[in-house]
Scaffold this motif. Sequence first.
Motif, mmCIF file in Angstrom:
data_model
loop_
_atom_site.group_PDB
_atom_site.id
_atom_site.type_symbol
_atom_site.label_atom_id
_atom_site.label_comp_id
_atom_site.label_asym_id
_atom_site.label_seq_id
_atom_site.Cartn_x
_atom_site.Cartn_y
_atom_site.Cartn_z
ATOM 1 N N GLY A 66 61.199 12.632 -34.308
ATOM 2 C CA GLY A 66 61.628 13.837 -34.087
ATOM 3 C C GLY A 66 61.434 14.445 -32.853
ATOM 4 O O GLY A 66 61.140 13.837 -31.679
ATOM 5 N N ARG A 67 61.315 15.616 -32.622
ATOM 6 C CA ARG A 67 61.039 16.413 -31.423
ATOM 7 C C ARG A 67 59.941 16.101 -30.664
ATOM 8 O O ARG A 67 59.458 16.176 -29.353
ATOM 9 N N ALA A 68 58.667 15.836 -31.544
ATOM 10 C CA ALA A 68 57.273 15.707 -30.742
ATOM 11 C C ALA A 68 57.697 14.404 -30.104
ATOM 12 O O ALA A 68 56.921 14.166 -28.898
ATOM 13 N N THR A 69 58.089 13.290 -30.714
ATOM 14 C CA THR A 69 58.326 12.315 -30.152
ATOM 15 C C THR A 69 59.314 12.344 -28.760
ATOM 16 O O THR A 69 59.092 11.727 -27.773
ATOM 17 N N ILE A 70 60.459 13.038 -28.865
ATOM 18 C CA ILE A 70 61.187 13.124 -27.639
ATOM 19 C C ILE A 70 60.522 13.862 -26.477
ATOM 20 O O ILE A 70 60.598 13.505 -25.351
ATOM 21 N N ASP A 71 59.699 14.814 -26.864
ATOM 22 C CA ASP A 71 58.902 15.671 -25.888
ATOM 23 C C ASP A 71 57.952 14.744 -25.047
ATOM 24 O O ASP A 71 58.042 14.550 -24.008
ATOM 25 N N LEU A 72 57.337 13.913 -25.970
ATOM 26 C CA LEU A 72 56.269 12.996 -25.305
ATOM 27 C C LEU A 72 56.918 11.876 -24.578
ATOM 28 O O LEU A 72 56.449 11.486 -23.557
ATOM 29 N N VAL B 103 59.702 11.967 -22.995
ATOM 30 C CA VAL B 103 60.449 12.628 -21.653
ATOM 31 C C VAL B 103 59.046 12.790 -20.877
ATOM 32 O O VAL B 103 59.322 12.406 -19.513
ATOM 33 N N ASP B 104 58.023 13.208 -21.121
ATOM 34 C CA ASP B 104 57.001 13.659 -20.441
ATOM 35 C C ASP B 104 56.418 12.370 -19.903
ATOM 36 O O ASP B 104 56.076 12.080 -18.541
ATOM 37 N N ARG B 105 56.233 11.301 -20.769
ATOM 38 C CA ARG B 105 55.692 9.873 -20.171
ATOM 39 C C ARG B 105 56.918 9.169 -19.131
ATOM 40 O O ARG B 105 56.390 8.769 -18.397
ATOM 41 N N PHE B 106 58.097 9.512 -19.424
ATOM 42 C CA PHE B 106 59.218 8.980 -18.317
ATOM 43 C C PHE B 106 58.952 9.687 -17.111
ATOM 44 O O PHE B 106 58.903 8.784 -16.005
ATOM 45 N N TYR B 107 58.878 10.906 -17.047
ATOM 46 C CA TYR B 107 58.556 11.653 -15.613
ATOM 47 C C TYR B 107 57.513 11.261 -15.151
ATOM 48 O O TYR B 107 57.210 11.276 -13.780
ATOM 49 N N ASP B 108 56.234 11.132 -15.866
ATOM 50 C CA ASP B 108 54.980 10.709 -15.403
ATOM 51 C C ASP B 108 55.054 9.406 -14.562
ATOM 52 O O ASP B 108 54.668 9.387 -13.594
ATOM 53 N N ARG B 109 55.791 8.486 -15.203
ATOM 54 C CA ARG B 109 56.099 7.122 -14.644
ATOM 55 C C ARG B 109 56.871 7.139 -13.253
ATOM 56 O O ARG B 109 56.822 6.584 -12.497
ATOM 57 N N ARG C 38 62.706 18.056 -16.839
ATOM 58 C CA ARG C 38 62.016 17.680 -18.069
ATOM 59 C C ARG C 38 62.446 18.280 -19.054
ATOM 60 O O ARG C 38 62.984 17.671 -20.312
ATOM 61 N N ASP C 39 62.810 19.560 -19.209
ATOM 62 C CA ASP C 39 63.369 20.473 -20.206
ATOM 63 C C ASP C 39 64.622 20.167 -20.517
ATOM 64 O O ASP C 39 65.236 20.066 -21.900
ATOM 65 N N VAL C 40 65.647 19.665 -19.528
ATOM 66 C CA VAL C 40 66.975 19.487 -19.921
ATOM 67 C C VAL C 40 66.861 18.078 -20.425
ATOM 68 O O VAL C 40 67.889 17.936 -21.448
ATOM 69 N N LEU C 41 66.195 17.153 -20.038
ATOM 70 C CA LEU C 41 66.496 15.983 -20.450
ATOM 71 C C LEU C 41 65.897 15.979 -21.957
ATOM 72 O O LEU C 41 66.322 15.223 -22.838
ATOM 73 N N LYS C 42 64.815 16.693 -22.559
ATOM 74 C CA LYS C 42 64.396 16.904 -23.879
ATOM 75 C C LYS C 42 65.305 17.259 -24.659
ATOM 76 O O LYS C 42 65.707 16.796 -25.712
ATOM 77 N N ARG C 43 66.350 18.461 -24.271
ATOM 78 C CA ARG C 43 67.267 19.140 -24.981
ATOM 79 C C ARG C 43 68.291 18.045 -25.017
ATOM 80 O O ARG C 43 68.840 17.774 -26.264
ATOM 81 N N TYR C 44 68.577 17.365 -23.956
ATOM 82 C CA TYR C 44 69.827 16.232 -24.125
ATOM 83 C C TYR C 44 69.349 15.145 -25.043
ATOM 84 O O TYR C 44 70.332 14.828 -26.005
ATOM 85 N N LEU C 45 68.163 14.570 -24.766
ATOM 86 C CA LEU C 45 67.721 13.598 -25.769
ATOM 87 C C LEU C 45 67.755 13.959 -27.195
ATOM 88 O O LEU C 45 68.119 13.118 -27.966
ATOM 89 N N LEU D 148 65.403 2.480 -16.031
ATOM 90 C CA LEU D 148 65.164 1.907 -17.274
ATOM 91 C C LEU D 148 63.709 1.511 -17.484
ATOM 92 O O LEU D 148 63.112 1.450 -18.345
ATOM 93 N N LEU D 149 63.172 0.947 -16.208
ATOM 94 C CA LEU D 149 61.552 0.603 -15.999
ATOM 95 C C LEU D 149 60.728 1.611 -16.534
ATOM 96 O O LEU D 149 59.994 1.553 -17.329
ATOM 97 N N CYS D 150 61.016 3.085 -15.731
ATOM 98 C CA CYS D 150 60.229 4.178 -16.497
ATOM 99 C C CYS D 150 60.783 4.446 -17.960
ATOM 100 O O CYS D 150 59.601 4.913 -18.642
ATOM 101 N N MET D 151 61.833 4.434 -18.339
ATOM 102 C CA MET D 151 62.241 4.832 -19.832
ATOM 103 C C MET D 151 61.407 3.841 -20.555
ATOM 104 O O MET D 151 60.763 4.100 -22.055
#
Length: 131
Positions: A16-22, A24-30, A52-59, A96-99
């Motif tokens: 769910g949402r908690a995993t999506i948020d995390l 995306v945050d880890r993706f952009y941290d990378r 970050r917010d846009v990608l969270k909502r999109y995903l 893809l490496l980051c994701m």
Amino acid sequence: MTDSDVTTSMFERIGGRATIDLLVDRFYDRMDALPEAKIIRAMHADDLGLIRDVLKRYLTEWTGGPKLYSPEKGHPRLPQRHIGFAIGDAERDAWLLCMRGAMEETVTDAAVRQDLDRALSGLADWMRNRP
């Protein structure tokens, strides 16, 4: 894949949402930290907060969760939204490496992670707009 996998959205399968948020945050941290991601980091604003917010909502919506993206942004039209960026194999691979690293950290079920990776790989490949 079991029958429950077919009826359960990817959004639910990954947590769910908690995993999506995390995720995306880890993706952009990378993206900020990995030298291999420099090529795609340069395509983004210095402040990653808005994207970050846009990608969270999109995903969230893309994986079958609540419609958080399209009510505000409309149809994703991803290739058109990214047309101003030269995206080839190197850019796709950096994304893809980051994701994939972010997924390793956040999606605990290996089978679910593999399904999500397959879907995101197709999405990333579709975004290429140059050879």
